[in-house]
Design an enzyme around this catalytic site. Sequence first.
Site, PDB file in Angstrom:
ATOM      1  CG  HIS A 193       2.338  29.387   8.501  1.00  0.00           C
ATOM      2  ND1 HIS A 193       3.366  30.179   9.035  1.00  0.00           N
ATOM      3  CD2 HIS A 193       2.508  28.368   9.108  1.00  0.00           C
ATOM      4  CE1 HIS A 193       3.971  29.620  10.379  1.00  0.00           C
ATOM      5  NE2 HIS A 193       3.320  28.358  10.285  1.00  0.00           N
ATOM      6  NE  ARG A 300      -0.187  12.408   9.019  1.00  0.00           N
ATOM      7  CZ  ARG A 300      -1.204  12.030   8.176  1.00  0.00           C
ATOM      8  NH1 ARG A 300      -2.198  12.474   8.100  1.00  0.00           N
ATOM      9  NH2 ARG A 300      -0.788  11.025   7.349  1.00  0.00           N
ATOM     10  NE  ARG A 336       2.470  10.443  13.412  1.00  0.00           N
ATOM     11  CZ  ARG A 336       2.350  10.600  12.016  1.00  0.00           C
ATOM     12  NH1 ARG A 336       2.354   9.361  11.302  1.00  0.00           N
ATOM     13  NH2 ARG A 336       2.757  11.536  11.298  1.00  0.00           N
ATOM     14  CD  GLU A 434       5.659   5.493  10.134  1.00  0.00           C
ATOM     15  OE1 GLU A 434       4.914   5.935   9.300  1.00  0.00           O
ATOM     16  OE2 GLU A 434       5.984   5.932  11.375  1.00  0.00           O
ATOM     17  CG  ASN A 457       0.590   7.483   3.853  1.00  0.00           C
ATOM     18  OD1 ASN A 457      -0.404   6.974   3.287  1.00  0.00           O
ATOM     19  ND2 ASN A 457       0.208   8.511   4.590  1.00  0.00           N
ATOM     20  CG  ASP A 458       6.425   6.622   6.145  1.00  0.00           C
ATOM     21  OD1 ASP A 458       6.842   7.484   5.179  1.00  0.00           O
ATOM     22  OD2 ASP A 458       5.899   7.326   6.927  1.00  0.00           O
ATOM     23  NE  ARG A 468       4.498  10.042   2.713  1.00  0.00           N
ATOM     24  CZ  ARG A 468       4.078   9.903   4.018  1.00  0.00           C
ATOM     25  NH1 ARG A 468       4.836   9.097   4.733  1.00  0.00           N
ATOM     26  NH2 ARG A 468       3.045  10.389   4.341  1.00  0.00           N
ATOM     27  CB  CYS A 505      -3.708   5.788  10.440  1.00  0.00           C
ATOM     28  SG  CYS A 505      -1.754   5.536  10.731  1.00  0.00           S
TER      29      CYS A 505
HETATM   30  C1  PEP Z   1       1.797   6.559   6.968  1.00  0.00           C
HETATM   31  O1  PEP Z   1       2.906   6.678   7.002  1.00  0.00           O
HETATM   32  O2  PEP Z   1       0.902   6.021   6.585  1.00  0.00           O
HETATM   33  C2  PEP Z   1       1.012   7.596   7.908  1.00  0.00           C
HETATM   34  C3  PEP Z   1      -0.304   7.388   8.412  1.00  0.00           C
HETATM   35  O3  PEP Z   1       2.000   8.531   8.431  1.00  0.00           O
HETATM   36  P1  PEP Z   1       2.337   9.817   7.870  1.00  0.00           P
HETATM   37  O4  PEP Z   1       1.529  10.053   6.540  1.00  0.00           O
HETATM   38  O5  PEP Z   1       2.162  11.090   8.666  1.00  0.00           O
HETATM   39  O6  PEP Z   1       3.713   9.705   7.512  1.00  0.00           O
HETATM   40 MG    MG Z   2       4.262   7.752   8.327  1.00  0.00          MG
END
Ligand code: PEP
Ligand code: MG
Length: 591
Positions: A193, A300, A336, A434, A457-458, A468, A505
């Site tokens: 927060h 998100r 999402r 992902e 990212n994933d 990550r 994304c």
């Molecule tokens: C990702 O995994 O690239 C993604 C955009 O989702 P998050 O970072 O919320 O896991």
């Molecule tokens: Mg992700």
Amino acid sequence: MGVMVQGIPAAPGIVIGPAFVARWPRLEVPHATVGPDEIEAEVARFQAARQSAKERTSGLREQVESRLGSVQAKIFDPQLMMLEDPDLIEGTVTYICDSFLTAERAFSLRVLEFRSRWLDATHARVMDRVADLLDVQLRVLETLIDIPGPEFAVDVDDPVILVAHELTPSRMVDLDRSRVLGVATDAGTRTSHAAILARSIGLPCVVGLSDLSHRVENGVEIILDGRRGKVVIAPSESEKRWFHDRDARAKQAEKQLEGTVAEEARTRDGERIGLYANLELPADARAAVAVNADGVGLFRTEFLVVGKTAIPAEEEQYEAFKSVVDTLAPRPVTIRTFDLGGDKFPMFLPPIAEENPFLGWRGIRIYEMMPELFRYQVRAALRAAAHGQVRLLVPMVNTVDEVQGIRAVIDEARRELERDGIEHADCPLGVMLETPASVAIAAVLGRYVDFFSLGTNDLIQYMLAVDRGNAQLSQFFDLYHPALLKYIRDAVAAASATGVPLCVCGEAASDPLGSLLLLGLGVRSLSCTPSAILGQKRLIRSIDLGQVERVVSRLLDAETGREIREQMVMALGDVVDLAAVDADDNLSPSD
Ligand code: PEP
Ligand code: MG
């Protein structure tokens, strides 16, 4: 040279100033008892203190609501709920009645029990709630005993960078902006927060700096770089100049970029690239509109559960979604559904003991365990769709069965809303690509979904088996690994073969060189953090897409990520302008 400490970027901005290490004295609540005839009065004392804490928390909530908006104000709801928690109240009253403890002692003991129960039972993310509990404890005790404030050992008339082990939400709100340049804390996460509030207030902030508050002396000069999550203790003159310079360049670049707001994201050879925004909070919607994003590629929704003890109600979700849809209208908004598990375990999830949470109950898998979690979101999204273009995106999907399960829930939700005469509209369904499995079967998934969102990212994490979130492994977290190139190219091919639009994304979409790689692999839509959009637009307008594609196609047979990156920098470095803001995130003053 100063000592560089890496933390988690929480709110952007570079500031240099003396550290003010706020060590709030340990709360000493002496063990004291009352006589049997004083019990009733003691219970009344506790209830009055609780009542006054509630009033002050509500006051704070109102103050935040008028300053920062209703979503930020909700941050105080868990605290108000704690002040009504029967377990907390009855436990305290029992200690007073059965053990003759004073109100302050009884309440503190009960809080301690809660705290250790939370810390033992669940994931580290519960720390976010512990900060709330501390806030509640202080506010109740303030009425009962004298609570010392932080030790002011430096001249706080000069603006300082506040260094603390942890900041509670109310302490963050209370900070005097004219005296505090930035905040650095040992604890905390990007979604705690205090971090969310720092972003809303616009106060540069780095969290998760482990033991910084013990390593820094009061008055020692530090640099805080909120965009990169770095703190430099006792920097040299050249380091100060370097950061100063970057700050000046960042500000200058921001100014120059304002000119591109109204321009189109079109390459020199005429290709229109979709530039969408990633949102973490409803309040980010304004930033997306300010930079003229084509829409929201990833909203998100985990902000709805941070610090919550219960699944957020459909109405609350609907309000949040609607506010973003209204702000963005007529542009599309991609909502999402919750991606919980992994590193996000709100209190209402049953405690799960897992060796590898990122390979465990995460994303869509949690909906099986808690169907209402998904159902309320779907209903809220369908209702928000009545007000604009809404698209529903589901994380961590691996199989066609999962997609069919999602469709069944959506159909059911639609029937319920229809039956109850509640206004709603259909929305396209998409899945995140992902995991390696989802990319490998993208051509099949494409028969069942309306759009794809590729999450680098994933995908990098799971393809390369690199956590990550582990900063120490960052050199292995490599978008340019030849395996990634092949998979991204395959995902693009599968999407176009099935006629399903694909947008990227992950963070790579916000990175200049990374996005050139994506564009070269055939990606035509990027969803970026709002602050990166104008820079990305300028980059897109400066490139010849045909040339980028030729460069990248020559690299598909390269043997190493290093080679791919180097070749790209060599061929395209001039357009990327490596001196541009954020392009050199991995460089340090000594490079
Ligand atoms: C990702 O995994 O690239 C993604 C955009 O989702 P998050 O970072 O919320 O896991
Ligand atoms: Mg992700």
